[in-house]
Design a protein around this motif. Structure first.
Motif, short mmCIF file in Angstrom:
data_model
loop_
_atom_site.label_atom_id
_atom_site.label_comp_id
_atom_site.label_asym_id
_atom_site.label_seq_id
_atom_site.Cartn_x
_atom_site.Cartn_y
_atom_site.Cartn_z
N ALA A 18 77.84 19.80 53.37
CA ALA A 18 76.45 20.23 53.51
C ALA A 18 76.01 21.05 52.30
CB ALA A 18 76.27 21.04 54.79
N ILE A 19 76.88 21.91 51.80
CA ILE A 19 76.54 22.69 50.61
C ILE A 19 76.36 21.76 49.41
CG2 ILE A 19 77.38 24.42 48.96
CD1 ILE A 19 78.87 25.70 51.40
N GLY A 20 77.24 20.79 49.25
CA GLY A 20 77.11 19.82 48.17
C GLY A 20 75.79 19.07 48.22
N ARG A 21 75.36 18.72 49.41
CA ARG A 21 74.07 18.02 49.56
C ARG A 21 72.90 18.88 49.11
NH1 ARG A 21 73.68 13.19 52.27
NH2 ARG A 21 71.54 13.70 52.76
N LYS A 22 73.06 20.19 49.09
CA LYS A 22 71.98 21.09 48.66
C LYS A 22 71.93 21.27 47.14
CE LYS A 22 70.18 22.28 52.58
NZ LYS A 22 68.79 22.04 52.88
#
Length: 181
Positions: free
Chosen positions: A73-77
């Motif tokens: 999820a952090i990578g997607r941001k």
């Protein structure tokens, strides 16, 4: 590169990129800022620079307490927060731009790379040779592929099972990106 270990203590990451943790953690910005502060990153703002090792230490804590889905999820941001080169006009260009963005958002020494390879129609490879966790990298790649896919195409991002992965002690991961309408 070894996961969670900066190649040099001189390497820094910018505040724009650090803020991806703040927007990507499921329990909200206050807790995310506490995790960052516990590792020496206080009140991150765009334009500031922080030791990459401090940021990696925060990632290590997040990985241990919240797991791979949160890292993803952090990578997607990252594409929302970090600086990316413009213009991006195709999926191939978007995947190649990940390495360019990586270089725009890090400084101070060896940082590794995201090596893009076109691998036939509807298929590309991204070799991630950097200190970030694999699920974080998968999030970045997935977000960029989904944003820049051909109209109506479905995109899939998977680890290449035939190559070494950081999840199994390797120094890099290779992701296969496929798409078809």
């Amino acid at each position: 590169m070894r996961t969670f270990e900066a190649a040099s203590q001189a390497v820094e990451v910018n505040g724009e990129t650090v803020l991806a943790i703040v927007s990507g953690l499921p329990f909200g910005p206050a807790q995310a800022l506490r995790v960052l502060a516990a590792h020496g990153i206080r009140d991150p703002q765009p334009g500031q620079w922080f030791r990459q090792q401090a940021w990696l230490d925060a990632f290590r804590e997040i990985a241990a307490t919240l797991g791979p889905n949160t890292l993803y999820a952090i990578g997607r941001k990252i594409p929302d927060q970090a600086r990316f080169p413009a213009p991006i006009t195709s999926l191939h260009r978007a995947l190649a731009a990940i390495d360019e963005a990586y270089r725009l958002n890090h400084r101070g020494g060896p940082i590794g790379a995201y090596r893009f390879e076109a691998d036939g129609p509807g298929r590309a490879l991204l070799v991630c040779d950097n200190p970030y966790p694999s699920d974080f990298d998968r999030g970045i790649i997935t977000a960029m592929a989904e944003r820049h896919r051909p109209a109506g195409a479905d995109v899939r991002v998977t680890l290449d099972p035939a190559r070494p992965t950081r999840k199994q002690g390797g120094d890099s991961c290779t992701f296969v990106v496929t798409w078809e309408a």
